[in-house]
Every structure is written in C-alpha cells, then in structure tokens.
Design a protein around this motif. Structure first.
Motif, PDB file in Angstrom:
ATOM      1  N   PRO A 152     168.368   5.534  14.224  1.00  0.00           N
ATOM      2  CA  PRO A 152     169.216   6.748  14.277  1.00  0.00           C
ATOM      3  C   PRO A 152     170.261   6.785  13.166  1.00  0.00           C
TER       4      PRO A 152
ATOM      5  N   ARG B 184     170.639   9.473   9.992  1.00  0.00           N
ATOM      6  CA  ARG B 184     171.876  10.200   9.682  1.00  0.00           C
ATOM      7  C   ARG B 184     172.321   9.973   8.239  1.00  0.00           C
TER       8      ARG B 184
ATOM      9  N   LEU C 203     163.949  11.360  12.291  1.00  0.00           N
ATOM     10  CA  LEU C 203     163.710  10.034  12.854  1.00  0.00           C
ATOM     11  C   LEU C 203     162.330   9.518  12.459  1.00  0.00           C
TER      12      LEU C 203
ATOM     13  N   SER D 237     166.192   3.759  20.136  1.00  0.00           N
ATOM     14  CA  SER D 237     166.516   5.151  19.811  1.00  0.00           C
ATOM     15  C   SER D 237     166.549   6.002  21.078  1.00  0.00           C
ATOM     16  N   HIS D 238     165.625   5.739  22.001  1.00  0.00           N
ATOM     17  CA  HIS D 238     165.612   6.471  23.266  1.00  0.00           C
ATOM     18  C   HIS D 238     166.901   6.222  24.055  1.00  0.00           C
TER      19      HIS D 238
ATOM     20  N   HIS E 180     169.727   5.282  22.939  1.00  0.00           N
ATOM     21  CA  HIS E 180     170.861   5.838  22.194  1.00  0.00           C
ATOM     22  C   HIS E 180     170.969   7.355  22.402  1.00  0.00           C
ATOM     23  N   HIS E 181     169.857   8.054  22.297  1.00  0.00           N
ATOM     24  CA  HIS E 181     169.871   9.514  22.391  1.00  0.00           C
ATOM     25  C   HIS E 181     169.911  10.006  23.840  1.00  0.00           C
ATOM     26  N   ALA E 182     169.109   9.388  24.703  1.00  0.00           N
ATOM     27  CA  ALA E 182     168.977   9.899  26.067  1.00  0.00           C
ATOM     28  C   ALA E 182     170.143   9.508  26.968  1.00  0.00           C
TER      29      ALA E 182
ATOM     30  N   GLY F 245     173.112   8.018  25.686  1.00  0.00           N
ATOM     31  CA  GLY F 245     174.377   7.998  24.964  1.00  0.00           C
ATOM     32  C   GLY F 245     174.945   6.618  24.726  1.00  0.00           C
TER      33      GLY F 245
ATOM     34  N   SER G 265     172.239  -0.524  22.932  1.00  0.00           N
ATOM     35  CA  SER G 265     170.805  -0.198  22.954  1.00  0.00           C
ATOM     36  C   SER G 265     169.980  -1.358  22.422  1.00  0.00           C
TER      37      SER G 265
ATOM     38  N   THR H  67     161.674  11.534  23.696  1.00  0.00           N
ATOM     39  CA  THR H  67     161.624  10.072  23.782  1.00  0.00           C
ATOM     40  C   THR H  67     161.192   9.597  25.170  1.00  0.00           C
TER      41      THR H  67
END
Length: 419
Positions: free
Chosen positions: A43, A47, A53, A254-255, A257-259, A261, A267, A382
């Motif tokens: 992630p 950025r 991704l 990544s999942h 982190h994104h899902a 938070g 993570s 994800t």
C-alpha cells in the motif's frame, strides 16, 4: 543400520561443518526475508509511486518469476563451481541489489533491484540444502535439513514483520537498507568460512570437494521427470500451491490494512504469524506424520488454510485474525511438507533436477498468484480474494489426498500382482 551406529552419531559432524550449516541457515533466512519483505509495504509503494496496488505488486511477482526461473540453472552451476561458493557470492550479490533498491527513484528502478535480489536469493535455499546433503551422514541428514529449513521459515516471519514495521516507522527504503546490512553480514561470514574450507587439505576435505558424479544433461533429466504422470501431477499441484498459498499471502497484509484500518506494522505482524504457524508444525510434525499419513496431512492442512483465510477475510475485527493466521500457516506447512517429500521422490534417478523443477514451478505459481490476486482486488475486493485463495487451497488438499490414496492403492495392487 544397527545400534552400533548410534554412539558415534552425535559426533560424526565436525564443529566446522556445524558452523557452516549454521551460516547456511542464516543464508536461507535472508533469502526468505528478501522474498516476503515487500508484502506489507505494497500500500505504501502504491501511494509513493502513484500506481495501483496491482502495479505495486510487481515488486513481489517479478521477484517470484526471477526466483523460479533461476532454480533451473543453479543446480548444474553449483555442481560445476561449488555449492558453498555460489551461495557466498549470491548473498553478497543480494546486498548489491538491496542497495539499488534503497536509492530507487521510480517503480521501474525498484523492479530492477528486485530482479537483482531474486537472482542471488534463488541460489541460497536449494544450494544450501544440497551442500548439507553432500556433507552430512545419512543418519543425521533430516535433523540438519530441518535446521536449514527452520531458517527459511523464520525468514517468512521476519520478512512480513520487518517489512511493515520499518515502512511504518522509518519509511520503505529502510527495509531495503536492513537487507543491505543483513546480506552483507551473512555474505562476509560465508566468505570467511569458504576460505577456511579452501585452506583444508584435499585429503581432509568434505564430500563436496570431490569430483561430481557424471549425470545426464539437464534437459534429458527434465524430460525424464515430466514423462512420469505422477511427476506431472506434483508439478501442477506445485503451481497451484504457489499461486493460492504464497501468492495470495502477499495480499493479506494489504487486506488487513484497507479493510480493518490497521497500520502496516500491525498488518505485517499478524501475517508474520503465518510463518510462526509453520514453525509450530515443524515442532509437532514428527508426531502427526505417522498418525495422519500423507493423505490425512494434506486434507487437514488444506482445510486449515481454507478456514484461516475465510476467518481473516470476513470477520470484521482484527482479534480473530491472529489465530486465523497461525492456523493457516500451520495447515499450509503441513500440506507443503508432504509436497516436498513427494517432490524428492518424483524421479530418484534425477533427484536434484526434480527438486529444482519443483521449486521453479512453485515460485512461478507464486508470481501467477500475485498478479491474479492484485488484478482481482480491483474487481471483487480483498475480502473475496483472500477467501478465494483459501478455498482453492482447501480444494487442492481434497484432490491431493484423493490422488495419494489412489496412487497408494495402485502401488499396493502392483506389489500383490508381482507376488
């Protein structure tokens, strides 16, 4: 063969050889750290370089492709130039590739650095195992191979953990700076040990210093291996295992982190428990193998990966992700251990080439899995990607268990027919 062998067994490996094996374990650890260190930073790379991704995930996929393809020529190269020598200079080469990554100003430069790292890292695990196989007596081989294998398993843990921790705390470049120091230190220690080995008189040299036994050309061996139906089955299963096991694993951090938070550090730490689960299996595996048999191990192992992935994908809290990652790692290495055992038996007359092909197919599968998972994330999210990977792994366990039972029945029937 008898108990007479036992008294001297604990002393048959010299302290110098044990030290060499310890250094090779450090090399396998470094190789796996390099392989998994980018998972949690995807992630952030997305950025920083303003890419999707899926594009950022190329730092994982190009490493896996290069790693897998390189397996095909490191075996013959190690036989010709010396396994320990190749491991030494490959580790030092990884330090150079890591330094290029530290100063990368674009994703393309970072991808080039990852290719350089993979070219070196690909030599470390297979040639370390091969060197141990040459230098250690048969009655102690399993124990010594377990030690080198422990290095690579712990590398999964530390790669996932350090990738997220260093990226969060100091920035992604510091993760590669750590690899510069790690590979530099390990390569320097290996170089010192290589010089010590070269200083030993030839009469006292380890078995690896003897002239290699003539063997068929690599292509001839490869054709011999793929001519066997069971070998083709194992290699196909290796591609699937690499894709849905190691490949989709790159998306887990990544999942989270994104899902959910979670920070990249947390993570990465949770996903690092996957490798810790593998260590747990290595501790209790000796007791499970005779109880469950190979078919039972792959059936249960695949199911545990599926359960762990499903829980991690859909439970809306980070707490259950901790045991889910541990359970999935335990199950995956339960499955993978049986795959490794069958890979060594695919073609006993060309064992080295067979294992190299297995590793190559496994990591090529990983690269396919990373690319597909990253592409599917944009379409199905994800949650579904993580769950799908676990589901396919469970299905593979069911099929492999059936194939093992069928093969055992065929072998038994053949033995009865000969009798």
């Amino acid at each position: 063969m008898t108990s007479a062998t036992a008294p001297g067994a604990t002393h048959s490996i010299s302290p110098a050889t044990r030290r060499s094996i310890l250094l090779l374990s450090c090399a396998t650890f470094s190789s796996m750290v390099a392989q998994r260190i980018c998972d949690a930073m995807l992630p952030e790379l997305s950025r920083v370089f303003a890419v999707s991704l899926a594009q950022a995930a190329q730092v994982v996929s190009v490493f896996a492709v290069t790693y897998g393809v390189s397996q095909l020529f490191y075996g013959p190269l190690g036989d010709r130039l010396g396994k320990f020598r190749i491991v030494t200079f490959a580790a030092l080469g990884c330090s150079v590739g890591s330094a290029v990554a530290v100063f990368a100003t674009s994703l393309d430069v970072l991808l080039l650095a990852r290719i350089m790292m993979a070219l070196g890292a690909a030599a470390l695990i297979p040639l370390a195992m091969a060197w141990v196989g040459d230098a250690v007596p048969p009655h102690e081989l399993q124990e010594m191979l377990t030690r080198t294998g422990l290095g690579s398993t712990l590398g999964i843990v530390c790669g996932q953990l350090l990738g997220g921790l260093l990226t969060d705390a100091l920035g992604w470049r510091w993760a590669f700076a750590f690899l510069v120091l790690l590979f530099g230190a390990v390569g320097s220690l290996l170089l010192g040990d290589l010089r010590r080995q070269q200083a030993v008189p030839k009469a006292e040299a380890a078995p690896t210093d003897q002239a290699p036994v003539p063997r068929p050309h690599f292509v001839k061996q490869a054709l011999l291996i793929i001519s066997h139906p069971w070998s083709r089955t194992i290699l196909l299963l290796a591609v699937i295992e690499g894709a849905v096991g190691f490949g989709v694993l790159a998306m887990w951090a990544s999942h989270l982190h994104h899902a959910l938070g979670l920070s990249l550090s947390v993570s990465g730490a949770i996903v690092a428990l996957f490798g810790l689960g593998g260590v747990g299996y290595m501790i209790v595996g000796r007791a499970l193998i005779p109880r469950l048999g190979q078919h039972g191990l792959v059936l249960l192992g695949g199911s545990l990966v599926g359960i762990g992935a499903l829980a991690l994908a859909y439970i809306p809290h980070w707490g259950p992700a901790i045991p889910a990652s541990l359970i999935a790692g335990f199950g995956f290495f339960m499955f993978h251990n049986v795959m490794q055992a069958n890979a060594t038996q695919m073609a006993p007359e060309a064992r080295g080439t067979a294992v190299s092909m297995f590793a190559s197919f496994l990591f090529l599968g990983q690269s396919i899995g990373v690319v597909l998972a990253a592409a599917l994330i944009d379409r199905i999210g994800t949650h579904a990607v993580v769950a799908l990977g676990g589901g396919v792994m469970a299905a593979e366990g069911v099929y492999f268990a059936w194939a093992l039972r069928r093969r055992s029945a065929a072998l038994f029937a053949g033995q009865r027919g000969m009798a």
